[in-house]
Design an enzyme around this catalytic site. Structure first.
Site, mmCIF file in Angstrom:
data_model
loop_
_atom_site.group_PDB
_atom_site.id
_atom_site.type_symbol
_atom_site.label_atom_id
_atom_site.label_comp_id
_atom_site.label_asym_id
_atom_site.label_seq_id
_atom_site.Cartn_x
_atom_site.Cartn_y
_atom_site.Cartn_z
ATOM 1 N N GLU A 178 0.895 -6.288 -5.702
ATOM 2 C CA GLU A 178 -0.265 -6.126 -6.603
ATOM 3 C C GLU A 178 -0.683 -7.458 -7.206
ATOM 4 O O GLU A 178 -1.172 -7.518 -8.333
ATOM 5 C CB GLU A 178 0.033 -5.129 -7.739
ATOM 6 C CG GLU A 178 0.201 -3.706 -7.318
ATOM 7 C CD GLU A 178 -0.937 -3.194 -6.468
ATOM 8 O OE1 GLU A 178 -2.067 -3.717 -6.603
ATOM 9 O OE2 GLU A 178 -0.696 -2.323 -5.632
HETATM 10 C C1 LIG Z 1 7.487 -4.218 -0.479
HETATM 11 C C2 LIG Z 1 6.051 -4.624 -0.434
HETATM 12 C C3 LIG Z 1 5.067 -3.660 -0.637
HETATM 13 C C4 LIG Z 1 3.719 -4.006 -0.555
HETATM 14 N N1 LIG Z 1 2.757 -3.036 -0.668
HETATM 15 C C5 LIG Z 1 1.460 -3.343 -0.374
HETATM 16 C C6 LIG Z 1 0.473 -2.326 -0.243
HETATM 17 O O1 LIG Z 1 0.727 -1.148 -0.461
HETATM 18 N N2 LIG Z 1 -0.780 -2.679 0.134
HETATM 19 C C7 LIG Z 1 -1.120 -3.974 0.392
HETATM 20 O O2 LIG Z 1 -2.263 -4.228 0.739
HETATM 21 N N3 LIG Z 1 -0.207 -4.975 0.268
HETATM 22 C C8 LIG Z 1 1.067 -4.686 -0.104
HETATM 23 N N4 LIG Z 1 2.013 -5.680 -0.200
HETATM 24 C C9 LIG Z 1 1.604 -7.054 -0.022
HETATM 25 C C10 LIG Z 1 1.649 -7.847 -1.317
HETATM 26 O O3 LIG Z 1 0.614 -7.432 -2.178
HETATM 27 C C11 LIG Z 1 1.579 -9.331 -0.939
HETATM 28 O O4 LIG Z 1 2.834 -9.648 -0.357
HETATM 29 C C12 LIG Z 1 1.319 -10.215 -2.140
HETATM 30 O O5 LIG Z 1 0.020 -10.011 -2.616
HETATM 31 C C13 LIG Z 1 1.497 -11.699 -1.809
HETATM 32 O O6 LIG Z 1 0.856 -12.055 -0.617
HETATM 33 P P1 LIG Z 1 1.674 -12.818 0.522
HETATM 34 O O7 LIG Z 1 2.914 -12.061 0.780
HETATM 35 O O8 LIG Z 1 0.787 -13.078 1.659
HETATM 36 O O9 LIG Z 1 2.104 -14.175 -0.160
HETATM 37 P P2 LIG Z 1 1.237 -15.499 -0.183
HETATM 38 O O10 LIG Z 1 -0.164 -15.176 -0.563
HETATM 39 O O11 LIG Z 1 1.462 -16.251 1.064
HETATM 40 O O12 LIG Z 1 1.900 -16.260 -1.417
HETATM 41 C C14 LIG Z 1 3.095 -17.054 -1.296
HETATM 42 C C15 LIG Z 1 3.277 -17.824 -2.595
HETATM 43 O O13 LIG Z 1 2.151 -18.668 -2.826
HETATM 44 C C16 LIG Z 1 1.562 -18.382 -4.082
HETATM 45 N N5 LIG Z 1 0.113 -18.456 -3.980
HETATM 46 C C17 LIG Z 1 -0.680 -18.083 -2.945
HETATM 47 N N6 LIG Z 1 -1.966 -18.298 -3.250
HETATM 48 C C18 LIG Z 1 -2.003 -18.807 -4.494
HETATM 49 C C19 LIG Z 1 -3.031 -19.237 -5.376
HETATM 50 N N7 LIG Z 1 -4.311 -19.164 -5.043
HETATM 51 N N8 LIG Z 1 -2.690 -19.698 -6.595
HETATM 52 C C20 LIG Z 1 -1.389 -19.776 -6.975
HETATM 53 N N9 LIG Z 1 -0.380 -19.401 -6.179
HETATM 54 C C21 LIG Z 1 -0.663 -18.904 -4.979
HETATM 55 C C22 LIG Z 1 2.007 -16.968 -4.429
HETATM 56 O O14 LIG Z 1 2.016 -16.751 -5.845
HETATM 57 C C23 LIG Z 1 3.389 -16.919 -3.824
HETATM 58 O O15 LIG Z 1 4.327 -17.452 -4.712
HETATM 59 C C24 LIG Z 1 3.360 -5.359 -0.317
HETATM 60 C C25 LIG Z 1 4.357 -6.323 -0.145
HETATM 61 C C26 LIG Z 1 5.680 -5.971 -0.177
HETATM 62 C C27 LIG Z 1 6.715 -7.029 0.076
#
Ligand SMILES: Cc1cc2nc3c(=O)[nH]c(=O)nc-3n(C[C@H](O)[C@H](O)[C@H](O)COP(=O)(O)OP(=O)(O)OC[C@H]3O[C@@H](n4cnc5c(N)ncnc54)[C@H](O)[C@@H]3O)c2cc1C
Length: 596
Positions: free
Chosen positions: A439
Site C-alpha cells: 500500500e
Molecule cells: C505480500 C505482498 C502483498 C502485496 N499486495 C499487493 C496487492 O494486493 N496489490 C498490488 O497491486 N500490489 C501489492 N503488493 C505490491 C506492493 O504494493 C509493492 O511491493 C510496493 O508498493 C513497493 O513496490 P516495489 O516492490 O516495486 O518496490 P520498489 O518500488 O522497487 O521500491 C524499492 C525501494 O525503493 C523505494 N522507492 C521507490 N520509488 C521511490 C520514490 N519515488 N521515492 C522514494 N523511495 C522510493 C521504496 O520506498 C523501496 O524502499 C504486495 C506486495 C507484497 C510483498
C-alpha cells in the site's frame, strides 16, 4: 503460545471519550450508533476474534495457501471462518445500507479491523481489500456496475482485490503496461499483475479484481491509466454467476510472513482476453484507485496497531510467567518472573504506551472520516476531510513502522524463546514486516505527505492541527503533580518541533525538493510521535476528569501513568527528529553511486 484477548476496555475508552461517539451518533444516518450498540459490537467481535480467527493464525502460518489446478485453496479452517464472518454480517458492518450494509460509523469498524488483524493478520487482509474495492466501485462505478456488484461485495460473499503492481511498475505506477482493448460494452484485458493479495481463493463465490490498465492510444505515464472491474466469474444481469473469465493465478509467492494470505501472480487474457468493465472515466484510473488506496492505507495503519497489540499481549504474558533472576538489591531473595526486572518493564511499557497512542490516533482519525462524510455543514465536512487527507499517510507510515519495532521488542522480551517459532513472537514480527511496504512504502507515504498533502494547502491543515494541540496544552495545567507537568512539557516541545519541521519542509520543498524528500520519512515519524503524544495527553485529561468525578477504576490511573511514560521516553524522539529533518540530504547526495 498465548491466545488473543481484545483490549475492549481501552477500545471503549477511546471510542467514547476520545473519538466522541456521542457526537458521531448525532450525525444523520448514524443515529443507531449508541454506546450500548458499540459495546455489543465490540463484545461480539472480540469473541469471533479470539475464538475463531486467533486459533487459525498459527495453522495459517504453517500451512499457507496452496495453488491447485482448480485455483488457490485457503489454509485449513479459513473457508469456514470466512463463512462465519460473512454470515454474521461483519463484512458489511460500516457498508452502505443502500447495498445491504449496516451503515455503522467507521469509528466502530476501526476497532473491529484492529481485532481481526490482531487475531489473524493474513485472514484480515481479505476483507481489508474487499472494503477498498467496495469504496472505489461505490464512488466511481456506473449505476449498473454498482447495482450488479456492490451488494455481494458489501456482504462479503464476493471478495475484492487491488491489481496495481507489475514487475516493472511497483512504487512507480506510470510504468503500468496491462492493456485494455474496447469491445462492445466492455473491454478485453491482457497482461500480468504480481503480488496480488488474495488474488484467488476458495473462501467466497467470486473474486472481483480492480485492475489498472491502458486503453489503446492512452497517453504515456499516469495520465493514461484507467480502472477496470474484472470478475473471476462473469455475472448475468440477474446477479447469477456465468462462465469463468479469462484470468487465473499462475503462481503464489513464498514469503517472510502472512503465509495464509495468497500473494498471487495473476495472468489476464491468456486466451481470448479477460472481460473487464471501465470504472469511472477513461484515463482517470489512478485518481479513482486513490479512493481505494486511501481506504486501504487507513486500514493498513490499523493493521499495524493490530499486530503490535498481538505482539504485546504475548510478551506481557510471557514476562509474567518466565522465572529468571532475583529482585534488584536482594540477591538472596526468591527468584522472580522477568516482569520484575526494570528493563523488561521498560520494554513492555514502550510497547504498551505506543500501542495506546496508535489506537487513539487511528480511531480519532476514523471518527474524523465519519464527520467528513456525514457532517451537515459543508465547511466542517471539508475541514475534517483535510485533516484526514493530511494524516492518513502518517497513520499508515508511523503505525506500520512502529509495528515492526514493537514486534521486534516482543521477540526481545521472550529472550531466546522469542527466536523460536513455538512462542508465536517470530510470526508476529514476520507478519508485521510487510505492513510498511505494501500500500505504498513508508518512503512513498512520506513523499505523499510532504509533496502533496502539506504543499497542496501550503500547510493550512497542519497549522489547524498544531493550533488544536496548543489549546490542549493549556488544559494540561501545571499544578496537577509531576505527571501532568511532564506531559505538558513534552507536548510543548513536541509541538515546537512539529512547527519548526513543518516550516522547514514548506520552505525547502519548493527550493530543494531532494533535500525535503530526504528528510520526509523522519518528518512523517516526527508528525506521528507528536500526534501520538497529543492523543496520550488527551487520554490523561479524560482519565483525570473521570477520577475527579469519583470513578475508582484502576484503568484511569494506569492510563495517566502510561501517558507520562510516553511523554518521558517516546516524545523526545520528536525533538531529535527535528535536527535529522533539517540536516537535509547534502551528505547523502555528496557521495557518488560508486561509494555505496
Ligand atoms: C505480500 C505482498 C502483498 C502485496 N499486495 C499487493 C496487492 O494486493 N496489490 C498490488 O497491486 N500490489 C501489492 N503488493 C505490491 C506492493 O504494493 C509493492 O511491493 C510496493 O508498493 C513497493 O513496490 P516495489 O516492490 O516495486 O518496490 P520498489 O518500488 O522497487 O521500491 C524499492 C525501494 O525503493 C523505494 N522507492 C521507490 N520509488 C521511490 C520514490 N519515488 N521515492 C522514494 N523511495 C522510493 C521504496 O520506498 C523501496 O524502499 C504486495 C506486495 C507484497 C510483498
Amino acid at each position: 503460545m498465548t491466545t488473543y484477548i481484545a483490549p475492549v476496555r481501552d477500545m471503549q475508552f477511546v471510542i467514547r471519550e476520545m473519538a466522541d461517539l456521542e457526537r458521531i451518533a448525532k450525525l444523520p444516518g448514524y443515529e443507531e450508533a449508541t454506546p450500548e450498540l458499540a459495546d455489543a459490537v465490540l463484545e461480539a467481535a472480540a469473541k469471533l476474534a479470539s475464538e475463531v480467527l486467533a486459533p487459525l493464525n498459527k495453522i495459517g502460518d504453517e500451512q499457507g495457501a496452496t495453488l491447485t489446478p482448480d485455483g488457490v485453496v485457503a489454509a485449513k479452517g479459513f473457508g469456514a471462518a470466512y463463512r462465519q464472518f460473512v454470515d454474521n454480517g461483519w463484512n458489511g458492518l460500516s457498508g452502505d445500507p443502500a447495498y445491504g450494509g449496516q451503515g455503522l460509523p467507521g469509528l466502530i469498524c476501526a476497532a473491529t479491523v484492529e481485532m481481526w488483524n490482531s487475531a489473524n493478520m493474513a485472514f484480515a487482509l481479505c476483507p481489508l481489500l474487499t472494503a477498498g474495492a467496495t469504496e472505489a466501485l461505490k464512488q466511481h462505478g456506473s449505476p449498473e456496475l454498482r447495482a450488479r456488484y456492490l451488494p455481494k461485495l458489501v456482504s462479503g460473499e464476493w471478495t475484492g482485490t487491488m491489481n496495481l503492481t507489475e514487475p516493472q511498475a511497483g512504487s512507480d505506477l506510470s510504468a503500468v503496461r496491462t492493456k485494455a482493448v474496447p469491445e462492445a460494452d466492455h473491454y478485453r484485458i491482457y497482461g500480468q499483475k504480481i503480488f496480488i493479495t488474495w488474488g484467488d481463493h476458495d473462501m467466497g463465490e467470486n473474486v472481483l479484481h480492480l485492475v489498472l490498465a491502458r486503453t489503446p492510444n492512452a497517453p504515456e505515464g499516469v495520465r493514461g491509466i484507467s480502472l477496470f472491474l474484472v470478475p473471476k466469474f462473469l455475472v448475468h444481469a440477474n446477479g447469477n454467476l456465468a462462465e469463468r473469465n479469462d484470468l487465473r493465478c499462475v503462481s503464489i509467492e513464498h514469503k517472510l510472513g502472512i503465509h495464509a494470505s495468497p500473494t498471487c501472480v495473476m495472468s489476464f487474457g491468456d486466451n481470448q482476453g479477460a472481460i473487464g468493465y471501465l470504472v469511472g472515466g477513461e484515463n482517470k484510473g489512478l485518481s479513482h484507485m486513490f479512493t481505494m488506496m486511501n481506504e486501504a492505507r487507513q486500514k493498513v495503519g490499523l493493521q499495524g496497531l493490530g499486530i503490535a497489540e498481538r505482539a504485546y499481549q504475548a510478551a506481557r504474558d510471557y514476562a509474567k510467567e518466565r522465572v529468571q533472576g532475583r529482585p534488584v538489591g536482594n540477591k538472596s531473595g526468591e527468584r522472580v518472573t522477568i516482569i520484575h526486572h526494570p528493563d523488561v518493564r521498560r520494554m513492555l511499557l514502550t510497547m504498551k504506551s505506543q500501542i495506546e497512542a496508535m489506537r487513539a490516533f487511528g480511531y480519532v482519525l476514523a471518527g474524523d472520516l465519519d464527520f467528513a462524510q456525514k457532517h451537515p455543514d459543508g465547511a466542517a465536512r471539508e475541514r475534517f476531510q483535510a485533516r484526514a487527507d493530511l494524516l492518513i499517510p502518517v497513520l499508515k507510515g508511523w503505525c506500520t513502522e512502529l509495528a515492526v519495532e514493537i514486534a521486534s521488542i516482543g521477540v526481545q522480551v521472550h529472550g531466546g524463546m522469542g527466536f523460536i517459532e513455538e512462542t508465536g513472537a517470530c510470526q508476529y514480527l514476520r507478519d508485521a514486516r510487510i505492513a510498511p511496504i505494501y500500500e505504498g512504502t513508508t518512503g512513498i507515504q512520506a513523499s505523499d505527505l510532504v509533496g502533496r498533502k502539506l504543499s497542496a494547502d501550503n500547510g493550512r491543515a497542519m497549522a489547524a492541527l498544531v493550533g488544536e494541540m496548543r489549546t490542549l496544552e493549556v488544559h494540561l495545567g501545571d499544578t496537577e503533580g509531576a505527571g501532568f507537568a511532564l506531559i505538558r512539557i513534552a507536548l510543548r516541545d513536541g509541538i515546537l518541533a512539529l512547527e519548526q519541521a513543518t516550516q522547514w519542509m514548506l520552505q525547502t520543498i519548493g527550493q530543494d525538493p531532494n533535500a525535503a524528500l530526504a528528510g520526509s520519512v523522519s518528518y512523517l515519524m516526527l508528525v506521528g510521535y507528536v500526534c501520538g503524544g497529543w492523543q496520550m495527553a488527551r487520554a490523561a485529561i479524560a482519565s483525570r476528569t473521570a477520577l475527579r468525578s469519583g470513578e475508582s477504576d484502576e484503568f484511569y490511573r494506569t492510563k495517566i501513568a502510561t501517558a507520562v511514560f510516553y511523554a518521558e521516553q517516546v516524545m523526545p524522539k520528536a525533538t531529535a527528529l527535528l535536527s535529522v529533518v533539517r540536516s537535509g540530504a547534502s551528505t547523502a547526495r555528496s557521495l557518488g553511486d560508486e561509494c555505496f
